[in-house]
Write a protein that holds these residues in place. Structure first.
Motif, mmCIF file in Angstrom:
data_model
loop_
_atom_site.group_PDB
_atom_site.id
_atom_site.type_symbol
_atom_site.label_atom_id
_atom_site.label_comp_id
_atom_site.label_asym_id
_atom_site.label_seq_id
_atom_site.Cartn_x
_atom_site.Cartn_y
_atom_site.Cartn_z
ATOM 1 N N ASN A 31 44.990 38.534 56.541
ATOM 2 C CA ASN A 31 45.346 39.546 57.544
ATOM 3 C C ASN A 31 44.276 39.656 58.625
ATOM 4 O O ASN A 31 44.588 39.783 59.814
ATOM 5 C CB ASN A 31 45.509 40.920 56.868
ATOM 6 N N HIS A 32 43.018 39.613 58.219
ATOM 7 C CA HIS A 32 41.946 39.761 59.214
ATOM 8 C C HIS A 32 41.818 38.529 60.099
ATOM 9 O O HIS A 32 41.616 38.656 61.308
ATOM 10 C CB HIS A 32 40.629 40.127 58.525
ATOM 11 N N ASP A 33 41.937 37.338 59.520
ATOM 12 C CA ASP A 33 41.948 36.130 60.368
ATOM 13 C C ASP A 33 43.050 36.259 61.422
ATOM 14 O O ASP A 33 42.858 35.951 62.602
ATOM 15 C CB ASP A 33 42.215 34.869 59.526
ATOM 16 N N TYR B 88 30.674 45.615 61.875
ATOM 17 C CA TYR B 88 31.042 46.213 60.587
ATOM 18 C C TYR B 88 32.368 45.665 60.076
ATOM 19 O O TYR B 88 32.483 45.301 58.904
ATOM 20 C CB TYR B 88 31.122 47.745 60.705
ATOM 21 N N HIS B 89 33.350 45.614 60.959
ATOM 22 C CA HIS B 89 34.707 45.248 60.529
ATOM 23 C C HIS B 89 34.758 43.783 60.082
ATOM 24 O O HIS B 89 35.243 43.466 58.987
ATOM 25 C CB HIS B 89 35.684 45.506 61.685
ATOM 26 N N TRP B 90 34.251 42.897 60.936
ATOM 27 C CA TRP B 90 34.223 41.479 60.574
ATOM 28 C C TRP B 90 33.027 41.167 59.662
ATOM 29 O O TRP B 90 33.182 40.543 58.606
ATOM 30 C CB TRP B 90 34.159 40.603 61.832
ATOM 31 N N GLY C 196 46.646 50.348 56.053
ATOM 32 C CA GLY C 196 47.700 49.345 56.114
ATOM 33 C C GLY C 196 47.748 48.638 57.440
ATOM 34 O O GLY C 196 46.761 48.607 58.186
ATOM 35 N N TRP C 197 48.927 48.095 57.742
ATOM 36 C CA TRP C 197 49.116 47.221 58.885
ATOM 37 C C TRP C 197 50.501 47.452 59.493
ATOM 38 O O TRP C 197 51.429 47.839 58.784
ATOM 39 C CB TRP C 197 49.022 45.754 58.444
ATOM 40 N N ALA C 198 50.631 47.215 60.789
ATOM 41 C CA ALA C 198 51.956 47.134 61.418
ATOM 42 C C ALA C 198 52.108 45.725 61.971
ATOM 43 O O ALA C 198 51.128 45.108 62.406
ATOM 44 C CB ALA C 198 52.097 48.167 62.533
ATOM 45 N N ILE D 174 48.464 44.770 63.837
ATOM 46 C CA ILE D 174 47.382 45.711 64.124
ATOM 47 C C ILE D 174 46.891 46.282 62.800
ATOM 48 O O ILE D 174 47.689 46.678 61.949
ATOM 49 C CB ILE D 174 47.811 46.828 65.102
ATOM 50 N N ASP D 175 45.594 46.264 62.641
ATOM 51 C CA ASP D 175 44.939 46.812 61.454
ATOM 52 C C ASP D 175 44.808 48.317 61.661
ATOM 53 O O ASP D 175 44.185 48.765 62.632
ATOM 54 C CB ASP D 175 43.554 46.150 61.343
ATOM 55 N N VAL D 176 45.412 49.111 60.778
ATOM 56 C CA VAL D 176 45.271 50.567 60.909
ATOM 57 C C VAL D 176 44.473 51.167 59.752
ATOM 58 O O VAL D 176 44.573 52.367 59.467
ATOM 59 C CB VAL D 176 46.631 51.288 61.107
ATOM 60 N N GLU E 277 41.119 52.713 58.545
ATOM 61 C CA GLU E 277 40.159 53.488 59.360
ATOM 62 C C GLU E 277 38.974 52.652 59.805
ATOM 63 O O GLU E 277 38.425 52.857 60.889
ATOM 64 C CB GLU E 277 39.666 54.713 58.582
ATOM 65 N N HIS E 278 38.576 51.647 58.981
ATOM 66 C CA HIS E 278 37.403 50.849 59.364
ATOM 67 C C HIS E 278 37.644 50.064 60.658
ATOM 68 O O HIS E 278 36.707 49.579 61.265
ATOM 69 C CB HIS E 278 36.946 49.924 58.218
ATOM 70 N N ALA E 279 38.908 49.943 61.068
ATOM 71 C CA ALA E 279 39.220 49.194 62.291
ATOM 72 C C ALA E 279 38.913 49.995 63.551
ATOM 73 O O ALA E 279 38.710 49.420 64.623
ATOM 74 C CB ALA E 279 40.692 48.784 62.288
#
Ligand SMILES: [Fe+2]
Length: 282
Positions: free
Chosen positions: A122-124, A70-72, A171-173, A221-223, A225-227
């Motif tokens: 960001n996802h790559d 789902y995420h990718w 968002g992201w950290a 880190i992807d925060v 919810e889909h992560a």
């Protein structure tokens, strides 16, 4: 959209392609690679959905195959498909992904392609931040930098986990290196100068990433919810803890630090050469 953008010629890189050429042309980028395709007389820039550097079930049991599917397979793919549609026929068509991100950040007043472009990047970066052999503790120069700038590895982990847990909404950290040279030109630098030449932890909302501030991202880190929702439901802190304990690829982070330091050193040398040239001409 093009009427709302004012880009220098350095952003436009599609000139010089031969008419009618059926080919794929790739040029190296600092963090990714992008191909410009030309078929017949039609020129169009196309970003590809880059697969994670491991099979979709390779992170189990720490991150399920279903989450990756789902995420990718859905979310990440959606950003790629949407950006490709948004860019066709605009003056952003044909430039590097990082340049699309910087140009459309627009000092925080985002232009339409920003969210899709930044989410692709960001996802790559996220998939390459983790590994089936991840977790544990870094070593070498990375560990020395973390201990120097956070006091201890454990203090860094605490700060990173706190940033990820307290990012309100999506968002992201990030762990990033903040150089002293700030020439992003398109963003207000959010961190004080006493943090120059240091590793820092920063969080960002939605699709924003540290490239827009001219920082060097090293880990994310992807925060959204889909992560984590399929594996952890609403327990974001559990996902963050597992990410740090079992998934972080310290090898990737170390390689990024090495690349960043080399790039910064080259920029500093180029700056010195330019300064000397100006002095000689004066
Ligand atoms: Fe995501």
């Amino acid at each position: 959209m093009s009427a709302t953008l004012s880009l220098s010629s350095t952003f436009i890189s599609r000139h010089g392609l031969d008419e009618g050429l059926k080919s794929v042309r790739c040029s190296p980028r600092r963090y990714n690679e992008r191909c410009v395709r030309k078929v017949g007389a039609l020129v169009t820039a196309k970003f590809d959905l880059k697969p994670p550097p491991y099979p979709l079930d390779a992170l189990e049991p720490n991150m399920s195959k279903k989450t990756l599917e789902y995420h990718w397979g859905k979310h990440h793919r959606g950003y790629v498909d949407n950006l490709n549609k948004q860019l066709v026929g605009t003056e952003l068509d044909g430039i590097a992904l990082e340049d699309v991100i910087r140009a459309t950040y627009n000092k925080g007043d985002l232009l339409p392609p920003f969210n899709n472009a930044a989410q692709i990047w960001n996802h790559d970066f996220f998939w390459e931040s983790i590994s089936p052999d991840g977790g544990g503790k870094p070593s070498g120069e990375l560990l020395r930098f973390l201990e120097r700038d956070f006091g201890s590895f454990e203090a860094f982990v605490q700060q990173f986990k706190s940033a990820a847990a307290t990012q309100f909404g999506s968002g992201w950290a990030w762990l990033a290196y903040k150089p002293s040279r700030l020439d992003a030109g398109n963003a207000i630098n959010p961190r004080p100068s006493e943090e120059d030449k240091k590793l820092i932890v920063v969080k960002s909302p939605n699709a924003v990433n540290p490239l827009v501030w001219d920082y060097y991202p090293l880990l994310t880190i992807d925060v959204w919810e889909h992560a984590y929702y399929l594996d952890f439901q609403n327990r974001r802190p559990d996902y963050i803890s597992l990410f740090m304990e079992k998934l972080v690829s310290w090898e990737s982070v170390s390689n990024r630090l090495e690349t960043a330091m080399a790039d910064i050193a080259e920029r500093e040398r180029a700056g010195e050469r330019k300064k000397e040239q100006v002095e000689e001409e004066a």
